[in-house]
Design a protein around this motif. Structure first.
Motif, PDB file in Angstrom:
ATOM      1  N   SER A   4     -19.958  19.716  10.723  1.00 25.05           N
ATOM      2  CA  SER A   4     -20.380  19.377   9.362  1.00 25.05           C
ATOM      3  C   SER A   4     -21.814  18.861   9.382  1.00 25.05           C
ATOM      4  O   SER A   4     -22.484  18.878  10.412  1.00 25.05           O
ATOM      5  N   GLY A   5     -22.276  18.359   8.230  1.00 21.31           N
ATOM      6  CA  GLY A   5     -23.687  18.065   8.060  1.00 21.31           C
ATOM      7  C   GLY A   5     -24.180  16.734   8.562  1.00 21.31           C
ATOM      8  O   GLY A   5     -25.275  16.313   8.202  1.00 21.31           O
ATOM      9  N   ALA A   6     -23.418  16.047   9.394  1.00 20.91           N
ATOM     10  CA  ALA A   6     -23.908  14.801   9.986  1.00 20.91           C
ATOM     11  C   ALA A   6     -24.884  15.117  11.118  1.00 20.91           C
ATOM     12  O   ALA A   6     -24.848  16.204  11.701  1.00 20.91           O
ATOM     13  N   SER A   7     -25.723  14.156  11.430  1.00 24.18           N
ATOM     14  CA  SER A   7     -26.602  14.316  12.583  1.00 24.18           C
ATOM     15  C   SER A   7     -25.752  14.368  13.846  1.00 24.18           C
ATOM     16  O   SER A   7     -24.707  13.734  13.931  1.00 24.18           O
ATOM     17  N   GLY A   8     -26.218  15.145  14.824  1.00 22.50           N
ATOM     18  CA  GLY A   8     -25.491  15.222  16.089  1.00 22.50           C
ATOM     19  C   GLY A   8     -24.845  16.572  16.330  1.00 22.50           C
ATOM     20  O   GLY A   8     -23.772  16.656  16.922  1.00 22.50           O
ATOM     21  N   LEU A 115      -8.781  15.971  14.972  1.00 24.34           N
ATOM     22  CA  LEU A 115      -9.715  15.032  15.579  1.00 24.34           C
ATOM     23  C   LEU A 115     -10.991  15.028  14.749  1.00 24.34           C
ATOM     24  O   LEU A 115     -11.486  16.089  14.370  1.00 24.34           O
ATOM     25  N   ILE A 116     -11.492  13.833  14.484  1.00 23.41           N
ATOM     26  CA  ILE A 116     -12.711  13.694  13.710  1.00 23.41           C
ATOM     27  C   ILE A 116     -13.696  12.823  14.484  1.00 23.41           C
ATOM     28  O   ILE A 116     -13.340  11.751  14.983  1.00 23.41           O
ATOM     29  N   VAL A 117     -14.933  13.307  14.583  1.00 17.11           N
ATOM     30  CA  VAL A 117     -15.996  12.578  15.276  1.00 17.11           C
ATOM     31  C   VAL A 117     -17.003  12.121  14.222  1.00 17.11           C
ATOM     32  O   VAL A 117     -17.925  12.854  13.865  1.00 17.11           O
ATOM     33  N   PRO A 118     -16.820  10.901  13.700  1.00 15.10           N
ATOM     34  CA  PRO A 118     -17.701  10.428  12.624  1.00 15.10           C
ATOM     35  C   PRO A 118     -19.077  10.057  13.155  1.00 15.10           C
ATOM     36  O   PRO A 118     -19.202   9.445  14.204  1.00 15.10           O
ATOM     37  N   ARG A 119     -20.101  10.469  12.410  1.00 12.12           N
ATOM     38  CA  ARG A 119     -21.473  10.157  12.810  1.00 12.12           C
ATOM     39  C   ARG A 119     -22.174   9.480  11.640  1.00 12.12           C
ATOM     40  O   ARG A 119     -22.694  10.131  10.739  1.00 12.12           O
ATOM     41  N   GLU A 120     -22.137   8.167  11.670  1.00 15.02           N
ATOM     42  CA  GLU A 120     -22.815   7.354  10.659  1.00 15.02           C
ATOM     43  C   GLU A 120     -22.948   5.948  11.222  1.00 15.02           C
ATOM     44  O   GLU A 120     -22.137   5.529  12.042  1.00 15.02           O
ATOM     45  N   SER A 121     -23.961   5.234  10.801  1.00 13.20           N
ATOM     46  CA  SER A 121     -24.106   3.849  11.229  1.00 13.20           C
ATOM     47  C   SER A 121     -25.101   3.150  10.314  1.00 13.20           C
ATOM     48  O   SER A 121     -26.180   3.691  10.059  1.00 13.20           O
ATOM     49  N   PRO A 122     -24.753   1.979   9.836  1.00  9.28           N
ATOM     50  CA  PRO A 122     -23.453   1.329   9.961  1.00  9.28           C
ATOM     51  C   PRO A 122     -22.445   1.952   8.987  1.00  9.28           C
ATOM     52  O   PRO A 122     -22.817   2.673   8.073  1.00  9.28           O
TER      53      PRO A 122
END
Length: 197
Positions: A4-8, A115-122
């Motif tokens: 998806s469109g998250a960084s990484g 499985l989900i690999v979330p990429r966000e912070s905070p």
């Protein structure tokens, strides 16, 4: 598998590379429009056609008639890596308005691994509540948090460690990254790393 469109995007690419090396595993891939944008700006060394070549089947993210949009399509599990908060929100609320969201929705309703690999912070409270909701439904939330007990020397080593964890949770044997062998081994590895400086 979805990117998806998250960084990484490199996390998704590395997982594709690892699975592609196993000819017994068939991969169905969806990349969102923003994932393709990130691929172009994140300096992964890949272009879209090269990423697509790592999968057996590739779908347009708007194709709601794709095989993976139906619960009758049999598969062993789905992973979204990386996953944007928008994608997580869509899945948590049952909004199957894209092929990624719909494929995740049918994965849940058929009680298959997701499985989900979330990429966000905070994370804000909405992000956390959405992930908690999914976790309570059995979704495995595996953020790409680096480990340092194996003394990684490169960014690739950090990416490989996270990929190893994803492969483990998909029940795919791998030796992509060193594993924890106990405190004595960790101390010895740390000494060896220091001697190489």
């Amino acid at each position: 598998m979805a990117i998806s469109g998250a960084s990484g995007t490199i996390y998704g690419i590395r997982l594709l590379e690892a699975i592609h090396a196993n000819p017994d595993i068939e991969v169905h891939l969806v990349m969102s429009a923003w994932a393709k944008e990130n691929l172009a700006i994140e300096n992964t060394g890949y272009v879209e056609s090269q990423v697509n070549a790592l999968a057996d089947h590739v779908y347009d993210p708007r194709n709601m008639g794709a095989a993976i949009a139906s619960g009758s399509f049999h598969h062993d599990g789905m992973v979204i890596v990386p996953s944007s908060m928008k994608t997580i929100a869509a899945i948590a609320t049952g909004m199957g308005d894209s092929l990624i969201g719909r494929a995740a929705d049918v994965t849940l309703k058929e009680r298959r691994p997701l499985l989900i690999v979330p990429r966000e912070s905070p994370f804000n409270q909405i992000h956390l509540e959405n992930m908690l909701k999914l976790s309570r439904m059995g979704v495995e939330i595996i953020p790409p948090i680096p480990a340092f007990y194996n003394n990684p020397q490169t960014i690739d080593a950090l990416i490989n460690h996270n990929t190893m964890k994803l492969l483990d949770h998909l029940h795919i044997d791998n030796s992509l990254s060193p594993r924890w062998q106990g405190l004595a081994q960790a101390k010895m590895a740390a000494r060896e790393a220091k001697n190489h400086e």
